[in-house]
Design a protein around this motif. Structure first.
Motif, PDB file in Angstrom:
ATOM      1  N   TYR A  25       0.801  -1.227   0.000  1.00  0.00           N
ATOM      2  CA  TYR A  25       0.000   0.000   0.000  1.00  0.00           C
ATOM      3  C   TYR A  25       0.835   1.279   0.000  1.00  0.00           C
ATOM      4  N   TRP A  82     -12.548   4.434  -5.967  1.00  0.00           N
ATOM      5  CA  TRP A  82     -13.275   3.460  -5.138  1.00  0.00           C
ATOM      6  C   TRP A  82     -14.226   2.678  -6.039  1.00  0.00           C
ATOM      7  N   ARG A  88     -17.359  -5.876  -1.885  1.00  0.00           N
ATOM      8  CA  ARG A  88     -16.638  -5.070  -0.903  1.00  0.00           C
ATOM      9  C   ARG A  88     -16.140  -3.810  -1.591  1.00  0.00           C
ATOM     10  N   THR A 130      -8.693   5.863   4.560  1.00  0.00           N
ATOM     11  CA  THR A 130      -8.569   5.196   3.272  1.00  0.00           C
ATOM     12  C   THR A 130      -7.738   3.927   3.420  1.00  0.00           C
ATOM     13  N   PHE A 131      -6.614   4.094   4.113  1.00  0.00           N
ATOM     14  CA  PHE A 131      -5.716   2.960   4.284  1.00  0.00           C
ATOM     15  C   PHE A 131      -6.425   1.821   5.026  1.00  0.00           C
ATOM     16  N   HIS A 169      -9.579   1.205   5.293  1.00  0.00           N
ATOM     17  CA  HIS A 169     -10.613   0.639   4.456  1.00  0.00           C
ATOM     18  C   HIS A 169     -10.032  -0.357   3.458  1.00  0.00           C
ATOM     19  N   GLU A 170      -8.969   0.092   2.794  1.00  0.00           N
ATOM     20  CA  GLU A 170      -8.339  -0.743   1.777  1.00  0.00           C
ATOM     21  C   GLU A 170      -7.832  -2.051   2.355  1.00  0.00           C
ATOM     22  N   THR A 171      -7.109  -1.925   3.476  1.00  0.00           N
ATOM     23  CA  THR A 171      -6.493  -3.132   4.021  1.00  0.00           C
ATOM     24  C   THR A 171      -7.553  -4.060   4.619  1.00  0.00           C
ATOM     25  N   ALA A 210     -10.545  -4.532   3.415  1.00  0.00           N
ATOM     26  CA  ALA A 210     -11.096  -5.270   2.277  1.00  0.00           C
ATOM     27  C   ALA A 210     -10.129  -6.369   1.853  1.00  0.00           C
TER      28      ALA A 210
END
Lengths: 114, 805
Positions: free
Chosen positions: A55, A71, A78, B19-20, B22-24, B26
């Motif tokens: 990330y 998004w 999800r 954001t981070f 949320h991403e991780t 998922a």
């Protein structure tokens, strides 16, 4: 052999991670998990990315303008950020592929003749 | 733009962590799903997925760094921290900010004045190439500018051929004219200009067009924006209208912009020279200016002017005129006289800033000592030295920022005050603004001050901290010495400023106390003019002035009244050139045509002989009075009364010479400025030598200010066409003559007092701090029998030592 790649300060390996990500995204837009899974399946799990470190690399490349993100709802329903290669990123990929080729060729020469 | 987005993320601290997360989340969920599908229990799957993710906290930090500008984030935090700590010590903060603000404010205001007056380009096209060509006549060592470049158009052609490095040249003269309006006559400043004037100057025209070659022989006029508004209400409707100046009617062809201020900011009308020469052939003492060709130098221009002046001089002044030509840039001409004063004041505010910085250093050192323990603790907890210095710098930047803001506010206010005050003698005040270059300057000064002030404390901090860790909150000896040295130098600098101010003040007092040779109190003066619309004959002039004086002497409160063609301290309208037998050069003297009571009204002292009487008219032999120095120069130490001399006279506009007898000697009087030497002066009875525009002088028994309306009224009744201007007490005129020195002394005094106040605050700080630190020691001393007086003596002694240093 399992190799762990981490996105840290600029060094050869970070460039490698960038290259892998860019190459993966070149085929189709993917989210973070998708990228990790794709690299894993292609390399038969021999080149394993420590997935969390994906990330920072993604965000860094996004800020650099090589990839863009939005998004989206995944197939499994999800919310995830879908990363997409930009024109800038494609240029970058060509460059990096070329460099990698040179490096690989040089290293293999050394291995053969030294 | 990546960094723009990063900047935004930094400043608005938006949802990057979210954001981070949320991403991780998922990502993890997908992996858990996969493992569960492969047959693991949920717990196992989650455990394994987490392991695959690696160090998420580290990844989050790295992601955040990638999305933001981490150093900016640090800086923001430092600044917020600095603001918080500064708020906790409002006394320190207020003094520090105020000190800086005063220093920066004074510098900003002064810079805006210096920049506006000395540096800002004039509002004329390529104004750096505008040069004034001046001619000076050597009169017994005194170089006097002479006009009369141009008695006929042929003269100007001669100059044009000589001055080859000029693109164009033009002549102008400054004259006064009577403006006729519905409520009477008014005197305005005008300029008679050649057809090339406006094209050479390239100033801005607000409406209509400038006077050009086609207008040269026609009664046309360009008027100022100010006059247009006054007469016609607005600019646009003024073009094509008519104005009456000195009984002649002119068509308004154009309105000059308010930025066009040549030859003077007061000029209200420009008329063509060609036309003026046809209606009044003797008109006008012209001066010359020109526009230099690109690439030509002032030296070239000067050389050409000298040659041309010598070639053309004798035609006007005769072969022995001793003429020379000089060239001066428009800028030097307008602002040259104030440049030294402005630089001096600028240097003074620079010193003030130095004192302010020194004060800030002292305050910062003291503050750092007070916080030494806190800082030592933070170092022990792992803060790097660089980080601590950064935090300290952030604190100083916050102080500097506040200082600059308040300083700029102070500067804006002082510039506004200055403009309202309009100190006479300060040209181009309209070019003074607080604008972008000035603001940049002020920010640069603020930065410089902050960096300068922060350096010493930043580098001392390490040592003081180690000292503090072991010895409690006491300064190291070196730091204390630094504070003492700083304090002493602050006092020294402010003393230098004070001494400078007092010197200026003393010379001002001397200047204002100058004996100009007359008694200035209880005198009202006015300038009269009978020449508008045609010069009166000698007989008319005598008759009209007689009528006016008669009316004025009847006004209650008036003791005596007279007229004369010169007025101390700085006005004389006639000059004579005298030559002693055997000398090769002329002396210049003020020629004063005066009525008998002129001497009484001004309180001049008669040294020998007699003053004029009413009998000294054309039916009696020509007489004169000289001042003491002139009489001595021409007649030696012997009694000069009764001696004769040939002097120039003018009868009804015709010039000649006449032998005249000296009947009296009076005291010396200054006619060309407070700081000039007393002039040579030759007085002639008004009836034998008239002047079309004399000064009225009235001695009063009451407050002169009270008589002004009555005088205006009486003159108007006695002679409706007499134009009256500048009715003022003589005291006020003398005060005005010293306006510029007064302005700079007052300003320097304010600056010096500010510096002293700052130095005193600094000294107080140091002494108070050392007393507070030594309260234990003092306590011991008192317990051992020292009396209060002894302690006081010790503290005062130390303070005095610093002051002496």
């Amino acid at each position: 052999m399992t190799k762990v790649l981490r996105a840290k300060k600029p060094d050869g390996l970070q460039g490698t991670l960038d290259l892998l990500v860019l190459k993966t995204l070149n085929r189709e837009p993917l989210h973070g998990y998708g990228i990790a899974a794709r690299i894993q399946s292609i390399t038969d799990d021999s080149l394993r990315v420590e997935e969390g470190s994906l990330y920072p690399a993604l965000h860094r490349m996004e800020q650099a303008g090589w990839i863009s993100a939005e998004w989206q709802v995944t197939a499994t329903n999800r919310k995830a950020r879908l990363y997409r290669l930009t024109r800038e990123g494609r240029k970058r990929l060509t460059e990096q592929e070329h460099k990698w080729g040179q490096l690989a060729a040089a290293v293999s020469k050394v291995l053969r003749f030294a | 733009m990546g960094w723009m987005r990063r900047l935004r993320n930094t400043v608005f601290a938006s949802d990057i962590d979210e954001t981070f997360a949320h991403e991780t989340r998922a990502h993890l969920a997908e992996r858990v799903d996969l493992y569960v599908r492969r047959g693991m229990t949920h717990e196992e799957a989650e455990e394994k997925a987490r392991r695959r993710m690696g160090n998420l906290t580290l990844a989050r930090e790295q992601t955040r760094d990638a999305d933001t500008l981490p150093w900016l984030d640090d800086l923001g935090r430092d600044i917020r921290y600095a603001v918080r700590t500064l708020r906790r010590t409002p006394g320190f903060t207020a003094i520090a900010v105020l000190t800086l603000a005063l220093g920066i404010g004074a510098n900003t205001a002064m810079f805006s004045v210096v920049y506006g007056i000395l540096l800002r380009p004039f509002p004329y096209g390529a104004s750096d190439r505008l040069l004034l060509v001046q001619r000076e006549r050597d009169l017994n060592g005194a170089h006097r500018p002479v006009s009369a470049f141009f008695n006929s158009p042929a003269d100007l052609d001669g100059w044009r051929q000589g001055l080859k490095s000029f693109d164009s040249i033009a002549v102008y003269s400054a004259e006064v004219a009577a403006l006729s309006t519905s409520d009477g006559n008014d005197v305005i400043n005008t300029s008679i200009v050649s057809d090339t004037f406006f094209s050479t100057l390239a100033g801005r025209i607000a409406a209509g067009r400038p006077i050009g070659t086609v207008d040269d022989l026609t009664p046309s006029v360009v008027i100022s924006e100010r006059l247009a508004r006054r007469l016609f209400g607005n600019i646009q409707s003024a073009v094509g209208r008519y104005v009456t100046l000195s009984s002649r009617t002119y068509a308004v062809v154009g309105i000059s912009d308010s930025s066009l201020q040549f030859p003077s900011p007061k000029t209200d009308a420009w008329m063509p020279a060609g036309f003026m020469k046809t209606v009044s052939p003797t008109c006008c003492g012209f001066r010359m200016f020109g526009r230099l060709k690109p690439g030509a130098t002032i030296e070239q221009a000067t050389a050409e002017a000298v040659v041309a002046a010598n070639a053309l001089g004798p035609t006007v002044f005769g072969p022995r005129a001793n003429l020379r030509a000089t060239i001066v840039s428009l800028r030097d001409q307008v602002v040259g006289s104030v440049r030294p004063a402005l630089f001096m004041l600028f240097a003074a505010v620079g010193l003030l800033l130095l004192v302010a910085c020194a004060n800030l250093v002292n305050l910062l050192l003291a503050r750092q000592m007070a916080r030494a323990r806190e800082i030592a603790t933070r170092r022990a907890l792992g803060a790097s030295r660089a980080r601590l210095v950064m935090q300290f710098m952030a604190e100083v930047s916050v102080l500097a920022g506040a200082g600059v803001s308040v300083g700029v506010a102070i500067a804006i206010e002082s510039v506004r005050l200055l403009k309202r005050w309009q100190p006479p003698g300060l040209p181009r005040l309209d070019a003074v603004h607080v604008d972008i270059p000035v603001l940049l300057f002020s920010i640069a000064v603020g930065l410089l001050a902050a960096i300068g002030a922060a350096t010493i404390p930043a580098f001392r901090s390490g040592r003081d901290i180690s000292a503090a860790t072991f010895g409690g909150s006491r300064m190291t000896g070196a730091t204390r010495r630094i504070r003492h040295v700083i304090c002493a130098s602050e006092l020294a600098v402010s003393l230098v400023l004070l001494i400078g101010a007092s010197l200026l003040g003393r010379s001002l007092v001397r200047l204002m106390g100058t004996d100009i040779g007359v008694t200035t109190d209880h005198v009202v003066t006015a300038s009269l003019n009978m020449a508008f619309g045609g010069r009166p004959s000698d007989a008319q002039a005598v008759e009209r002035i007689g009528r006016v004086l008669q009316r004025i002497e009847a006004v209650p409160g008036v003791t005596t009244a007279g007229v004369g063609s010169a007025l101390p301290p700085n006005a004389s309208r006639l000059t004579l050139t005298l030559r002693r037998d055997g000398d090769s050069v002329d002396y210049l003297a003020a020629g004063v045509a005066a009525t008998p009571d002129y001497f009484h009204a001004l309180g001049m002292r008669l040294i020998s002989g007699r003053l004029f009487t009413v009998q000294d008219d054309l039916d009696h032999p020509p007489v004169m009075i000289m001042n003491l120095d002139t009489a001595r120069r021409f007649f030696g130490q012997d009694n000069p009364v009764g001696r004769t001399m040939s002097l120039p006279v003018s009868r009804n506009g015709k010039n000649g010479r006449e032998d005249m007898t000296l009947v009296g000697v009076v005291s010396n009087v200054k006619y060309s400025g407070l700081d000039a030497a007393a002039d040579d002066a030759v007085y002639r009875p008004f009836k034998q030598q008239t002047a079309p525009a004399p000064f009225l002088v009235v001695r009063t028994a009451v407050d002169p200010q009270m008589l002004i309306p009555a005088l205006r009224r009486e003159i108007n009744i006695a002679d409706r066409s007499m134009v009256v201007a500048d009715v003022r007490p003589l005291d006020a005129i003398v005060l005005d003559a010293a306006a510029q020195p007064r302005f700079r002394s007052a300003l320097l005094a304010v600056i010096a007092l500010l510096a002293l106040a700052m130095a005193v605050v600094g000294l107080y700080g140091v002494v108070a701090y050392s007393v507070a630190q030594r309260s234990q020691e003092i306590g011991v001393r008192m317990a051992l029998g020292a009396r209060e007086r002894d302690v006081l003596q010790m503290v005062l002694g130390e303070g005095a030592l610093m002051a002496c240093a």
